[in-house]
Structures are given as C-alpha cells and as structure tokens.
Design a protein around this motif. Structure first.
Motif, short mmCIF file in Angstrom:
data_model
loop_
_atom_site.label_atom_id
_atom_site.label_comp_id
_atom_site.label_asym_id
_atom_site.label_seq_id
_atom_site.Cartn_x
_atom_site.Cartn_y
_atom_site.Cartn_z
N LEU A 150 0.80 -1.23 0.00
CA LEU A 150 0.00 0.00 0.00
C LEU A 150 0.83 1.28 0.00
O LEU A 150 0.28 2.36 -0.23
CB LEU A 150 -0.96 0.01 1.20
N MET A 151 2.14 1.19 0.24
CA MET A 151 2.95 2.41 0.21
C MET A 151 2.88 3.12 -1.14
O MET A 151 2.59 4.32 -1.20
CB MET A 151 4.41 2.08 0.56
N PRO A 152 3.13 2.42 -2.29
CA PRO A 152 3.00 3.12 -3.58
C PRO A 152 1.59 3.63 -3.83
O PRO A 152 1.40 4.67 -4.47
CB PRO A 152 3.39 2.04 -4.61
N VAL A 153 0.58 2.90 -3.35
CA VAL A 153 -0.81 3.30 -3.54
C VAL A 153 -1.10 4.61 -2.80
O VAL A 153 -1.72 5.53 -3.35
CB VAL A 153 -1.75 2.18 -3.05
N ILE A 154 -0.65 4.70 -1.56
CA ILE A 154 -0.87 5.91 -0.76
C ILE A 154 -0.14 7.10 -1.37
O ILE A 154 -0.67 8.21 -1.44
CB ILE A 154 -0.44 5.67 0.70
N VAL A 155 1.07 6.86 -1.85
CA VAL A 155 1.82 7.94 -2.51
C VAL A 155 1.08 8.42 -3.75
O VAL A 155 0.93 9.63 -3.97
CB VAL A 155 3.25 7.46 -2.87
N LYS A 156 0.63 7.49 -4.57
CA LYS A 156 -0.07 7.87 -5.81
C LYS A 156 -1.36 8.63 -5.50
O LYS A 156 -1.73 9.55 -6.24
CB LYS A 156 -0.40 6.59 -6.59
N ARG A 157 -2.03 8.26 -4.41
CA ARG A 157 -3.30 8.89 -4.07
C ARG A 157 -3.14 10.28 -3.48
O ARG A 157 -3.82 11.22 -3.88
CB ARG A 157 -4.04 8.00 -3.08
N TRP A 158 -2.26 10.42 -2.49
CA TRP A 158 -2.15 11.68 -1.75
C TRP A 158 -1.12 12.63 -2.35
O TRP A 158 -1.18 13.84 -2.11
CB TRP A 158 -1.81 11.40 -0.29
N PHE A 159 -0.13 12.10 -3.10
CA PHE A 159 0.93 12.93 -3.66
C PHE A 159 1.11 12.62 -5.14
O PHE A 159 2.20 12.25 -5.59
CB PHE A 159 2.24 12.69 -2.91
N PRO A 160 0.06 12.75 -5.96
CA PRO A 160 0.13 12.34 -7.36
C PRO A 160 1.16 13.11 -8.18
O PRO A 160 1.65 12.60 -9.20
CB PRO A 160 -1.29 12.58 -7.88
#
Length: 432
Positions: A150-160
């Motif tokens: 989920l780390m890459p997912v959270i980055v993509k979501r909150w810091f696109p």
C-alpha cells in the motif's frame, strides 16, 4: 417572529452541513478540494514511520541469528526456512492488501499493519519454540506485507504530482530502518544484559509509535485508486486490465522477485558469512548496517533519476554489476575486503527503490498502480522464497560459503535481464 424562529434552525443546519462538508474536504481528497497541508504533512510523517518499520523485524533477527539458532536449537536448514518466511508472508498476505484497502481504507489497513508488527515483535522472543517463533514472526510480517503493497498506492493517491520524491522519501526511511536495526541490535542486546530476546523485542516500540499517525485515517473511506466506483470508470477501466497478459508486468515481477531474493539472503545470512570468516559479531552487524545504509541516500536519488528517464535499463545494469563485484569479493576475500564488499552490495540492494519507482511508472492510472503493485510484489516475493532456503541448505551440506555465494552471483544475471525488460518505456495498459 414565528417565521424567524422557524428559519433560524434551518439556516444553522445548512451552515453546519456546509462546515462539516468543508472539514471533510479538508481532511480527505476526492471532494474536489486540495487536502489541508497539515494532513499531507501528517501522512508524510506516517509514511516515514511506517517505512522505518518495514525491515527491522528481519535485519534485527539476521544480526542475532546465531544466538536465536542456539536458543531455539535450530539447524542450518531450519534457519534457512526462517529466512524464507519474510518473502513467503509478503507473497501470501500481500495479495490481500488491495481487497482490504477497498473494504476498510488504505489508512486503516496500514494502521492495523503497524499494530500487527508491534504485536508480533513483542510475542516472538518469548514464545519458547521454533514453531511459535515462526508464527509470531508471521504476524509481524503480515503487517509488513500489507504495508509494503500500500505504500506506492498511498503515494499515488495523496501525492500524485510528487511520486518520485515521496517514493524516494519512504524508500530512504525504509533503508534507514533496515540499517539501524542491523547496526544497533547487537550493541543494544549487550547493553540490556546480553539476552537475545530483549534485543529483538525493543523494536516493537518503534512499531507502536508508527501506529499513531495512521489513526487519523482509520475512518477514511474516500475511494482510493482501484476501488470500484463511478460507473463509467469501472466499466471502461477495470475489465480492460488483464495484468497477467502484460509482459511488462511479468518482467517487473521477475525483477522484483530476484532483487528480493538477493536482499533477503543478504539480510538473513551476510552477518553469518562475515562471522564465519573471523569477523566479530558486532562488526558483522555493522557491515550489514553499512550495506543497508547505502540505501539511505541512494533510495532518495535513484527514484528521482529513474523517473526522469524513459528507460531504466542502464540503472539496472549498473546496480547488477556492483552486485557481481561484491559477491566476487565476498567469495575471494570475505574478511580482508569486508567493508568494500558491504558497500558494493549495498549499492546493488538499491534495486528495491528502483522497482518501486518502476511500479509507479509502468501504469498510467491509479487502478493500474494498485494492480501492478499487488501483482509485481506478491508474484515477486513468491519467486524469492526458495533463495534464502536454498542458501541455508547449501551452507549446511557443503560446509562453507562457496556454493551459496556462487548462487547469489549467478542470480544477478537474470535479475539484470528482467530489469532491462521491465524498464522499457511502456505501460501495462498498452499490453492488457
């Protein structure tokens, strides 16, 4: 007057509704507003703290593997099984991460993951048997597995707009946590009385601290990348992604798996290689720490450089060559050139942040990143399972490190080939 009295509550309710909506929009993306700066800072802190906890459960054990083996009466082959448990858990539990994130929210899953790490680290040193030690380790590794995905997912979501920077930040924190556990576990164990159980359990404190920032997002149900919603997107995007048909996805999974093989062999066995060559336990832990610490600056630099290149093949080759030279030195003169080999292998281990960066680059959409992250990491960790186990078996039956090191060096060749293929300028949406 009656009209005023009946209108006032209505106005108040409308104001309250608007205020509630504004606060919610401040807190969570997806309402069309930019998330509040304090929230983004809190999530960045949460990412760093979570990343710091993604490897100490493994490297602290590597530093004390000989003491744990003696305390639990393990053979070399059983210790090989122990070093294979991390990739096995990452493969098995990592598959669950996207589904859990869709149901409970990514923040809640990471929060639970940090709590699982803390609980596993508290339990495992004192459970008193090899089977119990493995089970408690699996609990901690389950928390690591879902957080990994989920780390890459959270980055993509909150810091696109800052994928490279934020990937570098948490990769750097991950490397720092890895190195810190390797460097200080043995000295801390000595300072606390020399008991290996105490030396392992102290890392639960760091995991407990990492739970705190994620509590804010426990109730976050805003649609995350890959969560089913809004009709047109679901109809057009989700069915179109047949990720197993993508050559790029398979190449990335193989690259991820082979770099993970090298990483877990290094974390699990490198201190023992140096100790068998005559290096003291404390120095062997420091050497592993040096290897892991190389990822601190490079894990921040490599994603930024890689994200600016159309093809990442040249970086893959450079890292692979460092690995080959490091393994060659480890074979020929493990003690004499120990610090040089540790540095070179540390550079080679930076294939991990490169793989994470490529996951974000090889998909155009948020949904694609979720699926590619889950597929590449879960499949990759399955690929990596036999490596540490095979090293333990070869070490047990050959009586030395010649064959295991030759195996490690040999695996660098297919890793480079897979990385070159994964680093081509294309996306999975083009192939699925």
């Amino acid at each position: 007057m009656p009209d005023d009295e009946t209108q006032t509550p209505t106005l108040n309710r409308g104001a309250a509704a608007r205020t509630s909506h504004e606060l919610h929009a401040q807190r969570l993306p997806g309402a069309g507003d930019t998330p509040a700066p304090w929230l983004l800072r809190l999530i960045a802190v949460g990412l760093v703290l979570a990343a710091l906890n993604l490897r100490p459960a493994i490297t602290s054990l590597g530093a004390l593997l000989e003491e744990v083996r003696e305390g639990l009466h393990m053979s070399g082959s059983v210790a090989g099984v122990l070093t294979s448990v991390p990739p096995l858990c990452f493969a098995v539990f990592g598959v669950m991460a996207p589904r859990l994130a869709r149901r409970f929210g990514a923040g809640a899953v990471v929060c639970a993951g940090m709590a699982a790490i803390a609980a596993g680290l508290v339990i495992r040193p004192y459970i008193g048997s090899t089977a119990g030690f493995l089970a408690a380790s699996a609990l901690a590794l389950m928390g690591i597995a879902v957080s990994n995905i989920l780390m890459p997912v959270i980055v993509k979501r909150w810091f696109p707009d800052r994928v490279g920077t934020m990937t570098g930040l948490y990769s750097m924190a991950l490397a720092l946590g890895t190195a810190l556990a390797a460097a200080v576990t043995v000295p801390v164990t000595g300072a606390l009385g020399g008991d290996w159980q105490t030396g392992l359990v102290v890392w639960a404190v760091l995991a407990a601290v990492a739970v705190l920032p994620w509590i804010v997002l426990v109730r976050d149900r805003t649609p995350a990348p890959g969560r089913p919603a809004p009709a047109a997107a679901t109809a057009t995007e989700a069915p179109a992604l047949r990720i197993t048909r993508s050559r790029t996805a398979w190449s990335l999974a193989c690259f991820f798996g082979l770099q993970a093989t090298a990483a877990y062999i290094t974390m699990g066995w490198m201190p023992q290689i140096f100790r068998d060559a005559g290096v003291s336990a404390g120095t062997a832990g420091l050497l592993l720490a040096v290897t892991m610490a190389m990822g601190v600056p490079l894990a921040f630099v490599i994603p930024r450089v890689a994200s600016r290149l159309k093809q990442q093949g040249p970086i893959v080759v450079a890292l692979g060559l460092c690995g080959l030279i490091g393994y060659g030195g480890l074979y020929l003169a493990p003690a004499a050139g120990a610090w040089a080999w540790a540095l070179l292998l540390g550079v080679a281990n930076c294939a991990f942040p490169l793989a994470l960066t490529m996951i974000g680059m090889r998909a155009r959409s948020g949904a694609g990143v979720v699926r590619l992250s889950a597929f590449a990491q879960s499949t990759g960790y399955l690929i990596s399972i036999p490596g540490p186990l095979l090293v333990g078996v070869l070490y047990q039956h050959s009586g030395g490190w010649g064959l295991p090191i030759a195996l490690m060096a040999g695996l660098m060749i297919p890793q480079m080939v897979a990385g070159i293929l994964a680093g081509r300028d294309r996306t999975i949406e083009d192939e699925c």
